[in-house]
Enzyme design. Structure first.
Site, PDB file in Angstrom:
ATOM      1  N   ARG A   1      10.791  -1.390  11.154  1.00 59.34           N
ATOM      2  CA  ARG A   1       9.701  -1.113  12.093  1.00 59.34           C
ATOM      3  C   ARG A   1       9.647  -2.169  13.196  1.00 59.34           C
ATOM      4  O   ARG A   1       9.849  -3.341  12.931  1.00 59.34           O
ATOM      5  CB  ARG A   1       8.360  -1.105  11.338  1.00 59.34           C
TER       6      ARG A   1
ATOM      7  N   LYS B   1       0.825  -1.220   0.000  1.00 62.34           N
ATOM      8  CA  LYS B   1       0.000   0.000   0.000  1.00 62.34           C
ATOM      9  C   LYS B   1       0.860   1.272   0.000  1.00 62.34           C
ATOM     10  O   LYS B   1       0.608   2.192  -0.753  1.00 62.34           O
ATOM     11  CB  LYS B   1      -0.911   0.048   1.241  1.00 62.34           C
TER      12      LYS B   1
ATOM     13  N   ARG C   1      -1.187  -8.919  12.944  1.00 63.37           N
ATOM     14  CA  ARG C   1      -1.730  -7.837  12.095  1.00 63.37           C
ATOM     15  C   ARG C   1      -2.561  -8.417  10.947  1.00 63.37           C
ATOM     16  O   ARG C   1      -3.564  -7.827  10.548  1.00 63.37           O
ATOM     17  CB  ARG C   1      -0.583  -6.962  11.587  1.00 63.37           C
TER      18      ARG C   1
ATOM     19  N   ARG D   1      -9.986   1.389   8.296  1.00 58.26           N
ATOM     20  CA  ARG D   1      -9.644   0.003   8.589  1.00 58.26           C
ATOM     21  C   ARG D   1     -10.780  -0.720   9.289  1.00 58.26           C
ATOM     22  O   ARG D   1     -10.637  -1.900   9.600  1.00 58.26           O
ATOM     23  CB  ARG D   1      -8.409  -0.034   9.483  1.00 58.26           C
TER      24      ARG D   1
ATOM     25  N   ARG E   1      11.617  -5.479   4.929  1.00 60.40           N
ATOM     26  CA  ARG E   1      11.251  -4.070   4.676  1.00 60.40           C
ATOM     27  C   ARG E   1      12.091  -3.124   5.534  1.00 60.40           C
ATOM     28  O   ARG E   1      12.331  -3.380   6.705  1.00 60.40           O
ATOM     29  CB  ARG E   1       9.766  -3.884   4.994  1.00 60.40           C
TER      30      ARG E   1
END
Ligand code: AMP
Length: 220
Positions: free
Chosen positions: A160, A13, A171, A88, A127
């Protein structure tokens, strides 16, 4: 123009939004970035938000809606916005419709990204994010020119806290339970545009962004 980016964590995203922001010259609002900024602050609100992020759980609707409402009142959003990570929940989607209708706007397109779970897990643990401009890199698929340094602004790259296998599993579960039902919410309104982001067909963030641009050019 108001574009929503739906999709589980790690489907791209943020990366697709960053490309669309450049091409469409509209604002990119990431609710996750807003919350990460607050959660790094030494305040009661910062600590409260941080506890949700650390657990991979959603920040409560009331607080989320209030913060997004404030952000959507800022000047740079007038021309258009890509909402990355908001809404969300159904309560957030309803609140967004109300906020937009107050200024004569509406959701124009909902981009719904999907990826195979193993690709999501691989992408999440590799990431890296720029601490300054928030550009997204990947130690396998999208390496910076100099390790650990952002190509765009020279900022330091970091991982992160919630980009671990355990937290991603939570998640993804939260996504399935709370956010996936929004596909039906927007499908009924007729503005859902689904894209499979996968190495299998070579449809990665760049190709997904191209599909969104063609959709906008042909239909909006
Ligand atoms: P993201 O960067 O979109 O993966 O979001 C990181 C974290 O911020 C999420 O795991 C949630 O804890 C929180 N968050 C982001 N957007 C929302 C939202 N719309 N509603 C509630 N919590 C959110």
């Amino acid at each position: 123009m108001v574009i929503i980016m739906l999709g589980a964590p790690g489907t791209g995203k943020g990366t697709v939004s960053a490309i669309l922001k450049e091409k469409l010259e509209i604002a990119h609002v990431s609710s996750g970035d807003i919350f990460r900024k607050y959660s790094s602050e030494d305040s009661e609100l910062g600590r409260e938000i941080n506890s949700y992020l650390q657990q991979g759980k959603l920040v409560p609707d009331e607080l989320t809606i209030k913060m997004i409402k404030e952000r959507l009142n800022e000047k740079d959003v007038e021309k258009g916005v890509i909402l990355d990570g908001f809404p969300r929940t159904e309560a957030q989607a309803v609140a967004l419709d109300k906020m937009l209708s107050e200024t004569g706007k509406k959701v124009d397109l909902v981009v719904d990204l999907d990826s195979p779970k193993q690709e999501i897990l691989d992408r999440i643990v590799t990431r890296r994010i720029c601490q300054d401009c928030k550009a997204v890199y990947n130690t396998k698929l999208n390496k910076p020119k100099v390790e650990g340094i952002c190509d765009k602004c020279g900022g330091k790259l970091y991982q992160r806290d919630d980009d671990t296998i355990e937290k991603v599993e939570t998640r993804i579960e939260v996504y399935k339970k709370e956010t996936k039902p929004l596909e039906e919410y927007y499908n009924k309104k007729g503005n859902l545009f689904e894209i499979e982001v996968t190495e299998k067909t070579g449809t990665m963030a760049k190709e997904a962004a191209e599909k969104v641009i063609s959709k906008i050019n042909s239909e909006l």
